[in-house]
Design a protein around this motif. Structure first.
Motif, PDB file in Angstrom:
ATOM      1  N   LEU A 132       0.840  -1.195   0.000  1.00  0.00           N
ATOM      2  CA  LEU A 132       0.000   0.000   0.000  1.00  0.00           C
ATOM      3  C   LEU A 132       0.878   1.249   0.000  1.00  0.00           C
ATOM      4  O   LEU A 132       1.915   1.292   0.663  1.00  0.00           O
ATOM      5  N   ASP A 133       0.451   2.269  -0.736  1.00  0.00           N
ATOM      6  CA  ASP A 133       1.146   3.544  -0.711  1.00  0.00           C
ATOM      7  C   ASP A 133       0.912   4.205   0.645  1.00  0.00           C
ATOM      8  O   ASP A 133      -0.223   4.455   1.044  1.00  0.00           O
ATOM      9  N   ARG A 134       1.969   4.472   1.370  1.00  0.00           N
ATOM     10  CA  ARG A 134       1.831   5.005   2.726  1.00  0.00           C
ATOM     11  C   ARG A 134       1.157   6.375   2.750  1.00  0.00           C
ATOM     12  O   ARG A 134       0.181   6.593   3.466  1.00  0.00           O
ATOM     13  N   ARG A 135       1.707   7.301   2.007  1.00  0.00           N
ATOM     14  CA  ARG A 135       1.169   8.664   2.039  1.00  0.00           C
ATOM     15  C   ARG A 135      -0.282   8.682   1.558  1.00  0.00           C
ATOM     16  O   ARG A 135      -1.123   9.407   2.085  1.00  0.00           O
ATOM     17  N   GLY A 136      -0.578   7.837   0.566  1.00  0.00           N
ATOM     18  CA  GLY A 136      -1.942   7.771   0.052  1.00  0.00           C
ATOM     19  C   GLY A 136      -2.913   7.136   1.025  1.00  0.00           C
ATOM     20  O   GLY A 136      -4.129   7.275   0.866  1.00  0.00           O
ATOM     21  N   SER A 137      -2.392   6.425   2.029  1.00  0.00           N
ATOM     22  CA  SER A 137      -3.243   5.797   3.034  1.00  0.00           C
ATOM     23  C   SER A 137      -3.494   6.705   4.233  1.00  0.00           C
ATOM     24  O   SER A 137      -4.231   6.335   5.153  1.00  0.00           O
ATOM     25  N   ASP A 138      -2.890   7.880   4.226  1.00  0.00           N
ATOM     26  CA  ASP A 138      -3.036   8.835   5.325  1.00  0.00           C
ATOM     27  C   ASP A 138      -4.382   9.553   5.207  1.00  0.00           C
ATOM     28  O   ASP A 138      -4.625  10.246   4.204  1.00  0.00           O
ATOM     29  N   PRO A 139      -5.271   9.419   6.188  1.00  0.00           N
ATOM     30  CA  PRO A 139      -6.592  10.067   6.106  1.00  0.00           C
ATOM     31  C   PRO A 139      -6.525  11.586   6.003  1.00  0.00           C
ATOM     32  O   PRO A 139      -7.479  12.216   5.527  1.00  0.00           O
ATOM     33  N   SER A 140      -5.405  12.180   6.433  1.00  0.00           N
ATOM     34  CA  SER A 140      -5.283  13.641   6.375  1.00  0.00           C
ATOM     35  C   SER A 140      -4.906  14.130   4.983  1.00  0.00           C
ATOM     36  O   SER A 140      -4.741  15.334   4.776  1.00  0.00           O
ATOM     37  N   GLY A 141      -4.749  13.198   4.038  1.00  0.00           N
ATOM     38  CA  GLY A 141      -4.341  13.585   2.696  1.00  0.00           C
ATOM     39  C   GLY A 141      -2.842  13.743   2.550  1.00  0.00           C
ATOM     40  O   GLY A 141      -2.363  14.288   1.545  1.00  0.00           O
ATOM     41  N   GLY A 142      -2.096  13.284   3.536  1.00  0.00           N
ATOM     42  CA  GLY A 142      -0.648  13.347   3.482  1.00  0.00           C
ATOM     43  C   GLY A 142      -0.032  14.321   4.466  1.00  0.00           C
ATOM     44  O   GLY A 142       1.179  14.280   4.708  1.00  0.00           O
ATOM     45  N   THR A 143      -0.854  15.180   5.067  1.00  0.00           N
ATOM     46  CA  THR A 143      -0.327  16.187   5.995  1.00  0.00           C
ATOM     47  C   THR A 143       0.334  15.547   7.209  1.00  0.00           C
ATOM     48  O   THR A 143       1.457  15.893   7.584  1.00  0.00           O
ATOM     49  N   ASP A 144      -0.373  14.621   7.841  1.00  0.00           N
ATOM     50  CA  ASP A 144       0.179  13.959   9.029  1.00  0.00           C
ATOM     51  C   ASP A 144       1.396  13.112   8.667  1.00  0.00           C
ATOM     52  O   ASP A 144       2.368  13.052   9.425  1.00  0.00           O
ATOM     53  N   TYR A 145       1.337  12.469   7.515  1.00  0.00           N
ATOM     54  CA  TYR A 145       2.469  11.641   7.089  1.00  0.00           C
ATOM     55  C   TYR A 145       3.710  12.507   6.874  1.00  0.00           C
ATOM     56  O   TYR A 145       4.804  12.146   7.320  1.00  0.00           O
ATOM     57  N   ASP A 146       3.553  13.619   6.198  1.00  0.00           N
ATOM     58  CA  ASP A 146       4.701  14.487   5.920  1.00  0.00           C
ATOM     59  C   ASP A 146       5.319  15.008   7.217  1.00  0.00           C
ATOM     60  O   ASP A 146       6.547  15.076   7.352  1.00  0.00           O
ATOM     61  N   LYS A 147       4.477  15.373   8.180  1.00  0.00           N
ATOM     62  CA  LYS A 147       4.976  15.856   9.467  1.00  0.00           C
ATOM     63  C   LYS A 147       5.728  14.750  10.194  1.00  0.00           C
ATOM     64  O   LYS A 147       6.817  14.975  10.724  1.00  0.00           O
ATOM     65  N   TRP A 148       5.150  13.560  10.207  1.00  0.00           N
ATOM     66  CA  TRP A 148       5.797  12.432  10.867  1.00  0.00           C
ATOM     67  C   TRP A 148       7.121  12.098  10.175  1.00  0.00           C
ATOM     68  O   TRP A 148       8.128  11.858  10.848  1.00  0.00           O
TER      69      TRP A 148
END
Length: 278
Positions: A132-148
């Motif tokens: 699975l694409d990680r960033r694409g699985s982020d419910p925030s649309g990638g915002t939380d993933y990018d911060k993490w």
């Protein structure tokens, strides 16, 4: 005199197009297979095999390119992993299986489960979203993933400067120095394997979307460590809620390798999950 008898154990090598795939079979009962991460091999699962072998036929193997499996001359492509697993399952004559994949091993196990859902009784994804694409699985649309991701990169760099393996993390290395040493030793068994090239292959092949798994009905448990700096733990719950038969567990005092550093808790969670599947 004690009446204890150790579970049966056999070692094998399966001929594949790249060479020999090394595997070990321990115990008896329903089949339970383990796929290791980038820093591991079959030995990574020593605490799981010892726990589950009295009740399950445990199969641990070394991915192609990871010793004692044969090296791959032109490098490893993770797209080949599920095919190796399918060949091993067929070779061992297993009619139904339960799968546990750690980090990179999630690529192997998720792809096999997607290709053979009727043969998989249960799937455990530890510190991984597999293909699975990680960033694409982020419910925030990638915002939380990018911060993490930004914060984790800094923590990894700081740890590496002090000799700390990212897959264990600072707190685990401090709490369990013997486990940290063992993890690093197992990691180094891969020898000349180009892991940076393999990491690029993992990123290249992680393109699936949650929408594409809306009919995936294999019972799936995602386990993550709250202190993980390699896989964003919040994605475990996000992905689980999007799967038809998904659930998630977060182990608070664990990093990227909960199966290794918090084995008793990890085994307890997997035990309970498997017991719920019929």
């Amino acid at each position: 005199m004690s009446s204890y008898a150790a579970p049966s154990r056999t070692v094998g090598r399966l001929k594949r197009p790249f060479g020999n795939l090394y595997y070990e079979v321990s115990g008896s009962g329903p089949a339970l297979l383990f796929a290791h991460g980038l820093g591991g091999n079959h030995l990574s699962w020593w605490q799981q095999v010892a726990h589950f072998a009295p009740r399950y036929t445990c199969v641990a193997f070394a991915h192609r390119g990871f010793a004692p499996s044969d090296p791959v001359a032109d490098g490893v492509d993770p797209a080949d992993y599920a095919g190796d697993l399918a060949a091993l399952i067929d070779h061992l004559g297993l009619s139904d299986v339960r799968l546990v994949g750690q980090s990179m091993g999630g690529w192997t196990m998720l792809e096999y489960a997607l290709a053979h859902p009727d043969r998989v009784k249960a799937l455990v994804l530890s510190s991984t979203s597999g293909t699975l694409d990680r960033r694409g699985s982020d419910p925030s649309g990638g915002t939380d993933y990018d911060k993490w991701f930004g914060a984790s990169e800094a923590r990894i760099a700081a740890g590496l400067a002090r000799g700390i393996h990212p897959a264990m993390g600072e707190h685990a290395a401090e709490r369990f120095p013997a486990l940290h040493l063992l993890y690093r030793s197992i990691d180094e068994m891969a020898g000349a394997l180009d892991k940076e090239k393999l990491r690029a292959g993992l990123r290249r092949t992680a393109t699936r979307t949650l929408a594409g798994l809306k009919t995936f009905r294999v019972p799936t448990l995602l386990i993550a460590g709250a202190e993980d700096v390699v896989f964003p733990p919040f994605l475990a719950s996000a992905i689980a809620t999007s799967l038809p038969c998904g659930e998630a567990e977060i182990i608070q005092d664990a990093g990227h390798s909960p199966y290794f550093e918090q084995a008793a808790k990890f085994n307890e969670l997997v035990d309970a999950f498997l017991a719920r599947q019929h």
